[in-house]
Design a protein around this motif. Sequence first.
Motif, PDB file in Angstrom:
ATOM      1  N   GLU A   1       4.058 -32.042 -19.239  1.00  0.00           N
ATOM      2  CA  GLU A   1       2.693 -31.815 -19.716  1.00  0.00           C
ATOM      3  C   GLU A   1       2.612 -30.554 -20.566  1.00  0.00           C
ATOM      4  OE1 GLU A   1      -1.267 -33.472 -19.628  1.00  0.00           O
ATOM      5  OE2 GLU A   1       0.733 -34.180 -19.139  1.00  0.00           O
ATOM      6  N   CYS A   2       3.294 -29.513 -20.149  1.00  0.00           N
ATOM      7  CA  CYS A   2       3.333 -28.271 -20.907  1.00  0.00           C
ATOM      8  C   CYS A   2       3.960 -28.498 -22.278  1.00  0.00           C
ATOM      9  CB  CYS A   2       4.109 -27.214 -20.125  1.00  0.00           C
ATOM     10  SG  CYS A   2       4.494 -25.718 -21.054  1.00  0.00           S
ATOM     11  N   GLN A   3       5.038 -29.268 -22.323  1.00  0.00           N
ATOM     12  CA  GLN A   3       5.705 -29.544 -23.592  1.00  0.00           C
ATOM     13  C   GLN A   3       4.805 -30.334 -24.530  1.00  0.00           C
ATOM     14  OE1 GLN A   3       8.945 -28.372 -24.466  1.00  0.00           O
ATOM     15  NE2 GLN A   3       8.013 -28.908 -26.434  1.00  0.00           N
ATOM     16  N   PHE A   4       4.103 -31.331 -23.986  1.00  0.00           N
ATOM     17  CA  PHE A   4       3.157 -32.102 -24.798  1.00  0.00           C
ATOM     18  C   PHE A   4       2.076 -31.183 -25.382  1.00  0.00           C
ATOM     19  CE2 PHE A   4       3.937 -36.293 -22.316  1.00  0.00           C
ATOM     20  CZ  PHE A   4       5.064 -36.532 -23.095  1.00  0.00           C
ATOM     21  N   PHE A   5       1.588 -30.288 -24.530  1.00  0.00           N
ATOM     22  CA  PHE A   5       0.550 -29.352 -24.971  1.00  0.00           C
ATOM     23  C   PHE A   5       1.050 -28.467 -26.101  1.00  0.00           C
ATOM     24  CE2 PHE A   5      -0.458 -24.771 -24.316  1.00  0.00           C
ATOM     25  CZ  PHE A   5      -1.662 -24.758 -25.008  1.00  0.00           C
ATOM     26  N   LEU A   6       2.227 -27.856 -25.947  1.00  0.00           N
ATOM     27  CA  LEU A   6       2.746 -26.945 -26.962  1.00  0.00           C
ATOM     28  C   LEU A   6       3.043 -27.671 -28.270  1.00  0.00           C
ATOM     29  CD1 LEU A   6       5.104 -24.586 -24.913  1.00  0.00           C
ATOM     30  CD2 LEU A   6       2.887 -24.036 -25.929  1.00  0.00           C
ATOM     31  N   ASP A   7       3.587 -28.878 -28.177  1.00  0.00           N
ATOM     32  CA  ASP A   7       3.867 -29.646 -29.393  1.00  0.00           C
ATOM     33  C   ASP A   7       2.575 -29.954 -30.146  1.00  0.00           C
ATOM     34  OD1 ASP A   7       6.541 -29.594 -28.782  1.00  0.00           O
ATOM     35  OD2 ASP A   7       6.623 -31.642 -28.020  1.00  0.00           O
ATOM     36  N   TRP A   8       1.550 -30.356 -29.406  1.00  0.00           N
ATOM     37  CA  TRP A   8       0.251 -30.664 -30.021  1.00  0.00           C
ATOM     38  C   TRP A   8      -0.359 -29.412 -30.648  1.00  0.00           C
ATOM     39  CZ3 TRP A   8      -4.362 -28.446 -28.161  1.00  0.00           C
ATOM     40  CH2 TRP A   8      -5.545 -28.904 -28.777  1.00  0.00           C
ATOM     41  N   TRP A   9      -0.374 -28.312 -29.901  1.00  0.00           N
ATOM     42  CA  TRP A   9      -1.000 -27.078 -30.371  1.00  0.00           C
ATOM     43  C   TRP A   9      -0.287 -26.537 -31.607  1.00  0.00           C
ATOM     44  CZ3 TRP A   9      -0.854 -21.590 -27.897  1.00  0.00           C
ATOM     45  CH2 TRP A   9      -1.972 -20.854 -28.308  1.00  0.00           C
ATOM     46  N   CYS A  10       1.037 -26.493 -31.575  1.00  0.00           N
ATOM     47  CA  CYS A  10       1.797 -25.998 -32.719  1.00  0.00           C
ATOM     48  C   CYS A  10       1.556 -26.865 -33.953  1.00  0.00           C
ATOM     49  CB  CYS A  10       3.287 -25.961 -32.394  1.00  0.00           C
ATOM     50  SG  CYS A  10       3.760 -24.658 -31.224  1.00  0.00           S
TER      51      CYS A  10
ATOM     52  N   PHE B   1      -7.568 -33.309 -23.175  1.00  0.00           N
ATOM     53  CA  PHE B   1      -6.370 -34.019 -23.621  1.00  0.00           C
ATOM     54  C   PHE B   1      -5.225 -33.977 -22.610  1.00  0.00           C
ATOM     55  CE2 PHE B   1      -7.259 -33.315 -28.449  1.00  0.00           C
ATOM     56  CZ  PHE B   1      -8.305 -34.218 -28.362  1.00  0.00           C
ATOM     57  N   PHE B   2      -5.206 -32.976 -21.742  1.00  0.00           N
ATOM     58  CA  PHE B   2      -4.050 -32.765 -20.879  1.00  0.00           C
ATOM     59  C   PHE B   2      -4.464 -32.642 -19.415  1.00  0.00           C
ATOM     60  CE2 PHE B   2      -3.270 -30.955 -25.064  1.00  0.00           C
ATOM     61  CZ  PHE B   2      -2.147 -31.663 -25.449  1.00  0.00           C
ATOM     62  N   ASP B   3      -3.561 -33.060 -18.535  1.00  0.00           N
ATOM     63  CA  ASP B   3      -3.794 -32.978 -17.100  1.00  0.00           C
ATOM     64  C   ASP B   3      -3.232 -31.661 -16.559  1.00  0.00           C
ATOM     65  OD1 ASP B   3      -4.919 -35.549 -17.104  1.00  0.00           O
ATOM     66  OD2 ASP B   3      -2.938 -36.474 -16.918  1.00  0.00           O
ATOM     67  N   LYS B   4      -3.574 -31.369 -15.337  1.00  0.00           N
ATOM     68  CA  LYS B   4      -3.066 -30.189 -14.635  1.00  0.00           C
ATOM     69  C   LYS B   4      -3.377 -28.895 -15.394  1.00  0.00           C
ATOM     70  CE  LYS B   4       0.611 -32.761 -12.316  1.00  0.00           C
ATOM     71  NZ  LYS B   4       2.065 -32.865 -12.026  1.00  0.00           N
TER      72      LYS B   4
ATOM     73  N   THR C   1      -1.718 -20.645  -8.856  1.00  0.00           N
ATOM     74  CA  THR C   1      -2.260 -21.707  -9.711  1.00  0.00           C
ATOM     75  C   THR C   1      -1.158 -22.590 -10.267  1.00  0.00           C
ATOM     76  OG1 THR C   1      -4.228 -20.444 -10.334  1.00  0.00           O
ATOM     77  CG2 THR C   1      -3.488 -22.142 -11.881  1.00  0.00           C
ATOM     78  N   LEU C   2      -0.053 -21.987 -10.693  1.00  0.00           N
ATOM     79  CA  LEU C   2       1.013 -22.743 -11.342  1.00  0.00           C
ATOM     80  C   LEU C   2       1.843 -23.564 -10.361  1.00  0.00           C
ATOM     81  CD1 LEU C   2       2.234 -20.253 -14.105  1.00  0.00           C
ATOM     82  CD2 LEU C   2       0.676 -22.195 -14.320  1.00  0.00           C
ATOM     83  N   ARG C   3       1.570 -23.451  -9.100  1.00  0.00           N
ATOM     84  CA  ARG C   3       2.222 -24.348  -8.147  1.00  0.00           C
ATOM     85  C   ARG C   3       1.715 -25.777  -8.314  1.00  0.00           C
ATOM     86  NH1 ARG C   3       1.593 -19.811  -4.321  1.00  0.00           N
ATOM     87  NH2 ARG C   3       3.658 -18.923  -3.950  1.00  0.00           N
ATOM     88  N   LEU C   4       0.444 -25.913  -8.692  1.00  0.00           N
ATOM     89  CA  LEU C   4      -0.167 -27.238  -8.804  1.00  0.00           C
ATOM     90  C   LEU C   4      -0.564 -27.597 -10.240  1.00  0.00           C
ATOM     91  CD1 LEU C   4      -2.520 -27.115  -5.676  1.00  0.00           C
ATOM     92  CD2 LEU C   4      -0.282 -28.222  -5.867  1.00  0.00           C
ATOM     93  N   HIS C   5      -0.567 -26.603 -11.139  1.00  0.00           N
ATOM     94  CA  HIS C   5      -1.016 -26.841 -12.507  1.00  0.00           C
ATOM     95  C   HIS C   5       0.072 -26.448 -13.495  1.00  0.00           C
ATOM     96  CE1 HIS C   5      -4.686 -26.376 -10.100  1.00  0.00           C
ATOM     97  NE2 HIS C   5      -5.247 -27.199 -10.954  1.00  0.00           N
ATOM     98  N   SER C   6      -0.005 -27.016 -14.690  1.00  0.00           N
ATOM     99  CA  SER C   6       0.961 -26.700 -15.741  1.00  0.00           C
ATOM    100  C   SER C   6       0.412 -25.715 -16.761  1.00  0.00           C
ATOM    101  CB  SER C   6       1.384 -27.984 -16.476  1.00  0.00           C
ATOM    102  OG  SER C   6       2.109 -28.836 -15.622  1.00  0.00           O
TER     103      SER C   6
END
Length: 299
Positions: free
Chosen positions: A129-138, A166-169, A83-88
């Motif tokens: 994308e992962c960084q955006f997600f973690l910043d938003w969640w925190c 809110f986020f892709d992948k 899954t993580l080959r194509l998704h974040s």
Amino acid sequence: MIEKNLPVSIRRLDLFDEIVLAKDMGYLNFEHTIFKYSQYETAGFCKGQLLRYIFQKYPKEEHVIYLDSDTLVFGPFIEVEDTLRLHSIALTPHILNPVKNPAHLFGEFALLNSGNFNTGFIALKRSTECQFFLDWWCDRLNQYCYTDPPRGLFNEQKWMDLVPVFFDKVMNLKHPGYNVAYWNLFERNITKTSDNYKVNDQPLRFFHFSGLPYISDTLYLINNETTTHGINILNEYQRLLEDHGHRDLSNIPWSYDYFDNGRLVSDKIRNIYKNNHLAQSQIINPFSEDRRVFKKYKI
């Protein structure tokens, strides 16, 4: 670990490669933030920062998987790697299909409060994308990690409903062998192979023992092959808990239930602090204060 200091009994265990105290994970003011949260809420609050801390401390690691401590792994997470080959971001839903039996409809009602995705499992790939997600969640968890369904809040978990929007992948990992738990046993048929278990003919990857007291009752209500194998899995997990001293460890008082002077932090005082923004702005470290200080902020 969410304690003021590392307990001596934990230091003696040789089960972990590394133990980090939550206050040392890079928070600007950890004590100031968690004083308004219960122990349960604080555990959820720390998840986002823990993931951010791991990515920062181990820059060569591309993938990070978070699992709640009340889980038991039965096989390699091959599907997550794919899954993580194509998704974040990979998340697991509480249930995979609409409920057919009216007797189990309570499960869908419960998800309207607790959220679609269970945060006992989160898989991430290092990416923008992962960084955006973690910043938003925190950021959200810093202020809104309460168990408060009337306000649309359920700790850290309800926020996950917004992640695919809110986020892709983002991958909704609908593999029946992941995050098997009491709330989805009605749709997970557990069978036994020569060397492991299968769930709906797919390999069992991990079982989540959240709501431990409810699991056996749920299994007996199902009353089929899943009951037999589920009870065996439950017994294995409880044996492991016993072998590793869970009974004694669980009786250690939570250090953040007490002021630094040893006096108990009551729910009343936490609520005064939680509901008074002036108190939050004026008191730097609530744990170092005398509890009488909070009386002047009572609304």
